[in-house]
Design an enzyme around this catalytic site. Structure first.
Site, short mmCIF file in Angstrom:
data_model
loop_
_atom_site.label_atom_id
_atom_site.label_comp_id
_atom_site.label_asym_id
_atom_site.label_seq_id
_atom_site.Cartn_x
_atom_site.Cartn_y
_atom_site.Cartn_z
N GLU B 53 -4.61 -4.75 -2.39
CA GLU B 53 -5.03 -5.33 -1.11
C GLU B 53 -6.54 -5.44 -1.16
OE1 GLU B 53 -1.63 -3.32 1.78
OE2 GLU B 53 -3.75 -3.00 2.21
N ASP B 64 -9.47 0.12 12.13
CA ASP B 64 -9.86 0.95 10.99
C ASP B 64 -10.68 2.16 11.40
OD1 ASP B 64 -8.89 -0.25 8.46
OD2 ASP B 64 -9.88 -2.02 9.29
#
Lengths: 403, 270
Positions: B53, B64
């Site tokens: 990724e 995040d």
């Protein structure tokens, strides 16, 4: 929009105002956002909910707020007749509590036991901390470290009310980062936590819900103005960061085609300087904090830092309904600089004996700019959405006032 | 050259044939600078990454935790951008044509790039799929057709809050694999509990034949091994980006993780 002839029918079922709005959140939040929407739509139709909200607004917040004919200001500017909607007289000193009260009642209905919020100027944080104290719920407020420094009085108030104030140092350490951090908290605590968003932004249903709760401002102003003048005002003026006070004043008048509306963005050091917070005049459509709206950003879509002397307007976005109203040109979006806001602050303080917050001082600046050239029978209602006590140190320093 | 989506399907088929879970490594494009980011990316397959990724940097990564936030800011500070991330991927493809690469990021930079042009350029650069964290199924109609036209899988996310009522919405139109977010929270904070993940994965398998990758909250080799017993792949990100200033240490951790993932099911049998 299902009613083609109304400006007040939005958003559509998926939370869009034309191109704007929507639900751009991570999958973890999606079920919760849908749950908030279901709960709010049920509450909205429930007379018992409205009755309870009305009770708290009348007996705790102190509504209706007065509509004040600013006679000396009108005389000194020498043109249009100016009225002030006095939402700075609400408990906690700003319009923010209108929506906090509605949202905490909703949180109670949903059985949520913990409240989080973001804040810029601290007015929304104080209002959230206040309703949490009133209902005995734990409260965490995220606030940018930069804003904590420039809005110290409100930080003290939140702490005295029992809220935990978490400084946010990531990104630019201002309102947008506080909102990022609040969203991160929410993702981690979806089960017991309700997020009281302070403005008409965020994912659907927040822009609609906060607007509905703030619309009490415009509904009252409409009745009060009709009683005072026997007609509707010619123009409404409000400052705009995320845009909740402006949306609250404007929305009940949107279908009155003869009422014009000016919303005043923060031009900071000037629109051409690049250091401003005027998302509509200096930005373009993008996606942030759960909705599509006008944003300040670079050519790669990275969000820019906003700039304003007023922490409450220092946000690189704006509520999606404003983006739509801008697109269809129902509302005119103008700007006032830091310096003009300071002049507006001085003007209102000395003519009316009211210290405005730096946010509505931008609206005062615009009124002072346009009123002199308008005829004496032209009427303006300006939303005085917050009081200036929180800003006295910032302004004192700027003006070199010696104690 | 094979169609891009073939790489993801081929890799999961190979993993199934080997009877083991895959290791998905997340690194941020352009972090900590262009040169080291390229070295990190280019070295991942040899270190044992089965799928990569590649994070697209964004100024406001709401989903995040601190590690990935810091990585995004380092990348942007060093001049990172969406365009440069695609260039980094194109350079990687000169050395590796088989490892699937999924681009992971937020919608605004893609929206500003132009969804159609982005999908075309991403596919041309060698991407196989997209994960757009803040684009739920309800909003992805403005990206999905272009992704499909370019042969990119639009990977959907399921989370502990995705109940049976919502799961069909998530699965409808999902392709490539399903990304199961193992914890309530942002990346790199809480630890995933293997028993809860096992229950969730079993529940989701009843509704889809897509491979299931599990991520968020897997920090080290034992954690990866525990998840690899149940999932088709496990994703490690925050622990890796925290080492981006030392590419050799980062590759070292990938080797440890790969060994743990490869040994996970045999150990269980023994």
């Amino acid at each position: 929009m299902n009613q083609i002839n109304s400006f007040r029918a939005g958003p559509d079922e998926s939370g869009h105002f034309g191109l704007f709005g929507g639900r751009y959140v991570s999958e973890t939040l999606m079920p919760l956002i849908l749950e908030v929407e279901r709960a709010y739509m049920a509450a909205r139709k429930d007379p018992a909910f409205q009755k309870e909200l009305d009770y708290y607004l009348a007996h705790y917040v102190g509504r209706p707020s007065p509509l004040w004919f600013a006679e000396r200001l009108t005389k000194i500017l020498g043109g249009a007749k100016i009225y002030l909607k006095r939402d700075e007289l609400n408990h906690t000193g700003a319009h923010k509590i209108n929506s906090c009260m509605g949202q905490i009642l909703l949180a109670q209905r949903m059985g949520k036991r913990r409240i989080i919020a973001e804040t810029g100027a601290g007015q929304h944080g104080v209002a959230t901390a206040t309703v949490c104290a009133l209902f005995g719920l734990p409260c965490t407020v995220y606030m940018g470290a930069t804003d904590i420094a420039r809005q110290a009085p409100n930080v003290f108030r939140m702490k005295l009310l029992g809220a935990e104030v978490k400084p946010v140092t990531s990104g630019t350490a201002t309102l947008k980062d506080a909102m990022n951090e609040a969203l991160r908290d929410w993702v981690a605590n979806v089960e017991d936590t309700y997020y009281i968003i302070g403005t008409v932004a965020g994912p659907h249903p927040y822009p609609m819900m906060v607007r509905d709760f703030q619309s009490v401002i415009g509904k009252e102003a409409r009745e009060q103005f009709l009683a005072a003048e026997g007609k509707l005002p010619d123009k409404l003026v409000a400052c705009i960061g995320g845009g909740s006070n402006a949306m609250g004043l404007f929305h009940p008048f949107l279908d009155d085609r003869d009422v014009s509306m000016d919303a005043v963005e923060a031009a900071g050091l000037g629109l051409e300087s690049g250091k401003h917070a005027a998302s509509l005049q200096g930005g373009r459509p993008g996606v942030l904090h759960g909705n599509r709206t006008f944003l300040l950003m670079d050519e790669d879509g990275q969000i820019d830092e906003a700039h304003s002397i007023s922490a409450g307007l220092d946000y690189p976005g704006i509520g999606p309904e404003h983006s739509w109203l801008h697109d269809i040109k129902r509302v005119k979006y103008v700007a006032a600089t830091d310096d003009e806001a300071i002049e507006g602050f001085k003007l209102l303080s000395r003519t009316e004996g009211i210290l405005p917050a730096l946010e509505p001082a931008h609206a005062v600046a615009h009124v002072a700019r346009i009123a002199p050239a308008l005829p004496k029978d032209y009427t303006i209602v300006m939303n005085l959405c917050g009081r200036g006590d929180k800003d006295i140190f910032t302004i004192g320093e700027r003006l070199g006032v010696k104690l | 050259m094979s169609r891009p989506t073939a790489r993801i399907a081929a890799r999961f088929a190979a993993l199934a044939a080997e009877g083991r879970a895959g290791l998905v490594t997340y690194v941020m494009a352009g972090d900590p600078d262009a040169a080291r980011a390229q070295a990190i990316l280019d070295g991942l397959p040899a270190a044992g990454a089965d799928i990569i990724e590649l994070g697209l940097p964004f100024s406001d990564p709401m989903a995040d935790g601190p590690a990935v936030q810091a990585a995004a800011l380092r990348s942007l500070k060093a001049g990172g951008s969406t365009r440069k991330a695609l260039a980094q991927l194109a350079a990687f493809r000169k050395t590796d044509q088989t490892t699937p690469v999924v681009l992971m990021g937020y919608f605004n930079p893609i929206y500003i790039y132009g969804p159609e042009r982005f999908c075309r350029d991403a596919a041309a650069a060698g991407a196989d799929g997209l994960i757009v964290v803040d684009l739920p199924p309800e909003e992805d109609a403005e990206l999905r057709p272009f992704a499909q036209a370019a042969g990119l899988d639009l990977v959907r996310l399921a989370t502990p809050t995705t109940d049976d009522k919502r799961l069909p919405t998530v699965l409808s139109g999902a392709s490539g694999f399903l990304y199961y977010v193992a914890v309530l929270g942002v990346t790199g904070t809480r630890s995933a509990a293997a028993d809860q993940v096992a229950t969730a994965v079993a529940r989701i398998r009843r509704s889809t034949t897509l491979p299931i990758a599990v991520g968020f909250g897997i920090k080290d080799a034992p954690g990866a091994a525990a998840i690899a017993r149940h999932a088709d792949a496990c994703v490690v990100g925050s622990a890796l980006v925290a080492l981006s200033d030392k590419p050799t240490s980062l590759h070292g951790l990938v080797r440890d993780l790969a060994a743990a993932v490869r040994g996970a099911r045999t150990k269980q049998i023994a």
